[in-house]
Design a protein around this motif. Structure first.
Motif, PDB file in Angstrom:
ATOM      1  N   LEU A 141       0.845  -1.192   0.000  1.00  0.00           N
ATOM      2  CA  LEU A 141       0.000   0.000   0.000  1.00  0.00           C
ATOM      3  C   LEU A 141       0.879   1.240   0.000  1.00  0.00           C
ATOM      4  O   LEU A 141       1.837   1.334   0.775  1.00  0.00           O
ATOM      5  N   ALA A 142       0.561   2.177  -0.892  1.00  0.00           N
ATOM      6  CA  ALA A 142       1.289   3.438  -0.951  1.00  0.00           C
ATOM      7  C   ALA A 142       0.332   4.570  -0.608  1.00  0.00           C
ATOM      8  O   ALA A 142      -0.783   4.629  -1.133  1.00  0.00           O
ATOM      9  N   ILE A 143       0.752   5.462   0.271  1.00  0.00           N
ATOM     10  CA  ILE A 143      -0.027   6.650   0.598  1.00  0.00           C
ATOM     11  C   ILE A 143       0.602   7.812  -0.149  1.00  0.00           C
ATOM     12  O   ILE A 143       1.765   8.163   0.088  1.00  0.00           O
ATOM     13  N   ARG A 144      -0.150   8.383  -1.076  1.00  0.00           N
ATOM     14  CA  ARG A 144       0.387   9.449  -1.912  1.00  0.00           C
ATOM     15  C   ARG A 144      -0.532  10.660  -1.881  1.00  0.00           C
ATOM     16  O   ARG A 144      -1.752  10.526  -1.840  1.00  0.00           O
ATOM     17  N   ILE A 145       0.066  11.835  -1.938  1.00  0.00           N
ATOM     18  CA  ILE A 145      -0.678  13.086  -1.974  1.00  0.00           C
ATOM     19  C   ILE A 145      -0.551  13.660  -3.374  1.00  0.00           C
ATOM     20  O   ILE A 145       0.550  13.925  -3.853  1.00  0.00           O
ATOM     21  N   SER A 146      -1.690  13.811  -4.042  1.00  0.00           N
ATOM     22  CA  SER A 146      -1.641  14.164  -5.451  1.00  0.00           C
ATOM     23  C   SER A 146      -2.975  14.747  -5.901  1.00  0.00           C
ATOM     24  O   SER A 146      -4.016  14.499  -5.291  1.00  0.00           O
ATOM     25  N   ALA A 147      -2.923  15.509  -6.982  1.00  0.00           N
ATOM     26  CA  ALA A 147      -4.159  15.932  -7.645  1.00  0.00           C
ATOM     27  C   ALA A 147      -4.593  14.882  -8.652  1.00  0.00           C
ATOM     28  O   ALA A 147      -5.783  14.700  -8.914  1.00  0.00           O
ATOM     29  N   GLU A 148      -3.605  14.175  -9.215  1.00  0.00           N
ATOM     30  CA  GLU A 148      -3.887  13.129 -10.200  1.00  0.00           C
ATOM     31  C   GLU A 148      -2.972  11.940  -9.909  1.00  0.00           C
ATOM     32  O   GLU A 148      -1.815  11.935 -10.317  1.00  0.00           O
ATOM     33  N   PRO A 149      -3.459  10.934  -9.207  1.00  0.00           N
ATOM     34  CA  PRO A 149      -2.612   9.773  -8.893  1.00  0.00           C
ATOM     35  C   PRO A 149      -2.299   8.947 -10.129  1.00  0.00           C
ATOM     36  O   PRO A 149      -2.932   9.104 -11.183  1.00  0.00           O
ATOM     37  N   ASP A 150      -1.331   8.073 -10.004  1.00  0.00           N
ATOM     38  CA  ASP A 150      -0.915   7.192 -11.092  1.00  0.00           C
ATOM     39  C   ASP A 150      -2.112   6.380 -11.583  1.00  0.00           C
ATOM     40  O   ASP A 150      -2.705   5.606 -10.822  1.00  0.00           O
ATOM     41  N   PRO A 151      -2.512   6.544 -12.862  1.00  0.00           N
ATOM     42  CA  PRO A 151      -3.695   5.834 -13.357  1.00  0.00           C
ATOM     43  C   PRO A 151      -3.510   4.324 -13.466  1.00  0.00           C
ATOM     44  O   PRO A 151      -4.496   3.592 -13.608  1.00  0.00           O
ATOM     45  N   SER A 152      -2.266   3.845 -13.382  1.00  0.00           N
ATOM     46  CA  SER A 152      -2.028   2.406 -13.462  1.00  0.00           C
ATOM     47  C   SER A 152      -2.291   1.702 -12.137  1.00  0.00           C
ATOM     48  O   SER A 152      -2.284   0.470 -12.066  1.00  0.00           O
ATOM     49  N   LEU A 153      -2.526   2.493 -11.066  1.00  0.00           N
ATOM     50  CA  LEU A 153      -2.770   1.928  -9.745  1.00  0.00           C
ATOM     51  C   LEU A 153      -4.227   2.125  -9.337  1.00  0.00           C
ATOM     52  O   LEU A 153      -4.910   3.016  -9.839  1.00  0.00           O
ATOM     53  N   ILE A 154      -4.690   1.291  -8.434  1.00  0.00           N
ATOM     54  CA  ILE A 154      -6.020   1.436  -7.871  1.00  0.00           C
ATOM     55  C   ILE A 154      -5.937   2.423  -6.715  1.00  0.00           C
ATOM     56  O   ILE A 154      -5.082   2.296  -5.830  1.00  0.00           O
ATOM     57  N   GLY A 155      -6.803   3.423  -6.715  1.00  0.00           N
ATOM     58  CA  GLY A 155      -6.725   4.461  -5.697  1.00  0.00           C
ATOM     59  C   GLY A 155      -7.993   4.565  -4.871  1.00  0.00           C
ATOM     60  O   GLY A 155      -9.103   4.407  -5.383  1.00  0.00           O
ATOM     61  N   ARG A 156      -7.810   4.832  -3.589  1.00  0.00           N
ATOM     62  CA  ARG A 156      -8.928   5.082  -2.683  1.00  0.00           C
ATOM     63  C   ARG A 156      -8.619   6.366  -1.919  1.00  0.00           C
ATOM     64  O   ARG A 156      -7.552   6.491  -1.311  1.00  0.00           O
ATOM     65  N   VAL A 157      -9.516   7.325  -1.963  1.00  0.00           N
ATOM     66  CA  VAL A 157      -9.282   8.604  -1.298  1.00  0.00           C
ATOM     67  C   VAL A 157      -9.447   8.441   0.206  1.00  0.00           C
ATOM     68  O   VAL A 157     -10.463   7.936   0.680  1.00  0.00           O
ATOM     69  N   LEU A 158      -8.425   8.868   0.950  1.00  0.00           N
ATOM     70  CA  LEU A 158      -8.491   8.843   2.403  1.00  0.00           C
ATOM     71  C   LEU A 158      -9.023  10.160   2.967  1.00  0.00           C
ATOM     72  O   LEU A 158      -9.774  10.169   3.943  1.00  0.00           O
ATOM     73  N   ALA A 159      -8.599  11.263   2.361  1.00  0.00           N
ATOM     74  CA  ALA A 159      -9.001  12.579   2.867  1.00  0.00           C
ATOM     75  C   ALA A 159      -8.521  13.651   1.900  1.00  0.00           C
ATOM     76  O   ALA A 159      -7.596  13.419   1.111  1.00  0.00           O
ATOM     77  N   PRO A 160      -9.134  14.836   1.950  1.00  0.00           N
ATOM     78  CA  PRO A 160      -8.565  15.958   1.195  1.00  0.00           C
ATOM     79  C   PRO A 160      -7.275  16.431   1.851  1.00  0.00           C
ATOM     80  O   PRO A 160      -7.051  16.210   3.045  1.00  0.00           O
ATOM     81  N   CYS A 161      -6.426  17.066   1.073  1.00  0.00           N
ATOM     82  CA  CYS A 161      -5.170  17.618   1.596  1.00  0.00           C
ATOM     83  C   CYS A 161      -5.162  19.117   1.314  1.00  0.00           C
ATOM     84  O   CYS A 161      -5.036  19.533   0.159  1.00  0.00           O
ATOM     85  N   HIS A 162      -5.319  19.911   2.364  1.00  0.00           N
ATOM     86  CA  HIS A 162      -5.302  21.363   2.236  1.00  0.00           C
ATOM     87  C   HIS A 162      -3.901  21.883   2.564  1.00  0.00           C
ATOM     88  O   HIS A 162      -3.163  21.271   3.338  1.00  0.00           O
ATOM     89  N   SER A 163      -3.567  23.026   1.997  1.00  0.00           N
ATOM     90  CA  SER A 163      -2.265  23.642   2.244  1.00  0.00           C
ATOM     91  C   SER A 163      -2.448  25.109   2.628  1.00  0.00           C
ATOM     92  O   SER A 163      -3.461  25.731   2.285  1.00  0.00           O
ATOM     93  N   VAL A 164      -1.452  25.630   3.323  1.00  0.00           N
ATOM     94  CA  VAL A 164      -1.464  27.036   3.736  1.00  0.00           C
ATOM     95  C   VAL A 164      -0.061  27.608   3.591  1.00  0.00           C
ATOM     96  O   VAL A 164       0.926  26.872   3.551  1.00  0.00           O
ATOM     97  N   LEU A 165       0.000  28.935   3.536  1.00  0.00           N
ATOM     98  CA  LEU A 165       1.282  29.624   3.603  1.00  0.00           C
ATOM     99  C   LEU A 165       1.531  30.008   5.054  1.00  0.00           C
ATOM    100  O   LEU A 165       0.647  30.557   5.725  1.00  0.00           O
ATOM    101  N   VAL A 166       2.721  29.716   5.552  1.00  0.00           N
ATOM    102  CA  VAL A 166       3.022  29.956   6.967  1.00  0.00           C
ATOM    103  C   VAL A 166       4.381  30.630   7.121  1.00  0.00           C
ATOM    104  O   VAL A 166       5.258  30.501   6.263  1.00  0.00           O
ATOM    105  N   ALA A 167       4.529  31.309   8.243  1.00  0.00           N
ATOM    106  CA  ALA A 167       5.810  31.920   8.610  1.00  0.00           C
ATOM    107  C   ALA A 167       5.834  32.084  10.124  1.00  0.00           C
ATOM    108  O   ALA A 167       4.783  32.055  10.783  1.00  0.00           O
TER     109      ALA A 167
END
Length: 296
Positions: A141-167
């Motif tokens: 099992l591979a856990i990957r963060i992506s907008a478009e995962p590898d189409p050759s693999l079977i994918g199941r969404v675990l959760a959305p991944c949000h990002s922020v700018l921080v300092a």
């Protein structure tokens, strides 16, 4: 000598490129590793590895043997798991992979909690920024963060991944707080070497902005950029799964909170739906439930 063990030893040598590293990983002597490889070469009547004082490389016969050995070992693992996993007791070993930042901030704790429920299982976590070949590396099992995962693999969404700018507060006190995306161009920015290194895309409602930032420090791993931001190095783009705890304790602040960065998703990826072991299915269900409910 056991041919399956010889195949396992050979696969490890091929992957590590080292007899010594294989001996350490498999907890056997270097002489025994050498003997297993030699016996396998004798059985097949072909040289599998080219050895020099500095490197170990595969011959053409070795390439073919590696592929077949990986298939044989994977099949044997499936047979063992299907034979031993009955009732609610899961046994065997799972191999998973994810990025280093996700391993540190989320996955290590998730694995510990999963193993508490299934104490007969063993887990091997490969924390890597590279995109491993799941079949060649025998990854379940591979856990990957992506907008478009590898189409050759079977994918199941675990959760959305949000990002922020921080300092850090210290950086913002010294250099000022950006009021618009255009202000980022005058700041010290910390960027991910493999994603959005020079251009950051932001949106606010229907309004969008693309800013070419001056990257004073880039890295191929998000945790390094997180710590650089915490120590006053500049403004970093961070996934919230990693930044949230530092936003809560005040060591980081969100920059341009009204502006949003492109969302991605956290996927669980696996090679095939066929012969998916009960242990992998259980882990998938566990992760889906965990990341749907944890406030992370």
């Amino acid at each position: 000598m056991d041919r399956l063990t010889a195949m396992q030893v050979f696969v490890e040598v091929a992957n590590n490129g080292s007899f010594s590293a294989t001996a350490d990983k498999l907890d056997m002597s270097r002489a025994m590793v050498t003997r297993y490889v030699a016996e396998l070469e004798q059985w097949l009547g072909a040289r599998l590895l080219q050895r020099t004082t500095r490197s170990v490389t595969l011959t053409d016969a070795g390439e073919n043997c590696l592929r077949r050995s990986q298939q044989m070992l994977a099949l044997m693992e499936n047979v063992e798991e299907e034979s031993s996993n009955h009732g609610d007791t899961l046994r065997g070993q799972l191999r998973i992979t994810c990025s280093m930042s996700f391993a540190y901030s989320q996955m290590a704790a998730a694995v510990v909690d999963f193993l508490k429920q299934h104490p007969q299982l063993k887990m091997d976590l490969n924390a890597s920024e590279g995109a491993l070949n799941l079949i060649e590396s025998r990854i379940d099992l591979a856990i990957r963060i992506s907008a478009e995962p590898d189409p050759s693999l079977i994918g199941r969404v675990l959760a959305p991944c949000h990002s922020v700018l921080v300092a850090s507060p210290a950086y913002l006190a010294q250099h000022g707080v950006p009021q618009t995306p255009a202000d980022l161009a005058t700041h010290r920015c910390l960027s991910y070497a493999n994603f959005g290194k020079s251009v950051w895309k932001l949106r606010r409602g229907a309004e969008t902005s693309e800013v070419r930032v001056a990257s004073h420090f880039s890295a191929n791993e998000a945790t390094a950029l997180l710590w650089a931001a915490r120590t006053g190095g500049g403004i970093a783009l961070q996934p919230t799964y990693q930044a949230n705890m530092y936003l809560r304790d005040g060591s980081l602040q969100v920059v341009l909170p009204d502006w949003k960065l492109p969302d991605m998703a956290i996927y669980a990826l696996y090679p095939s739906r066929k012969h998916l072991s009960p242990a992998v299915r259980a882990l998938l269900d566990f992760l889906v439930e965990r990341f749907a409910t944890l406030p992370w």
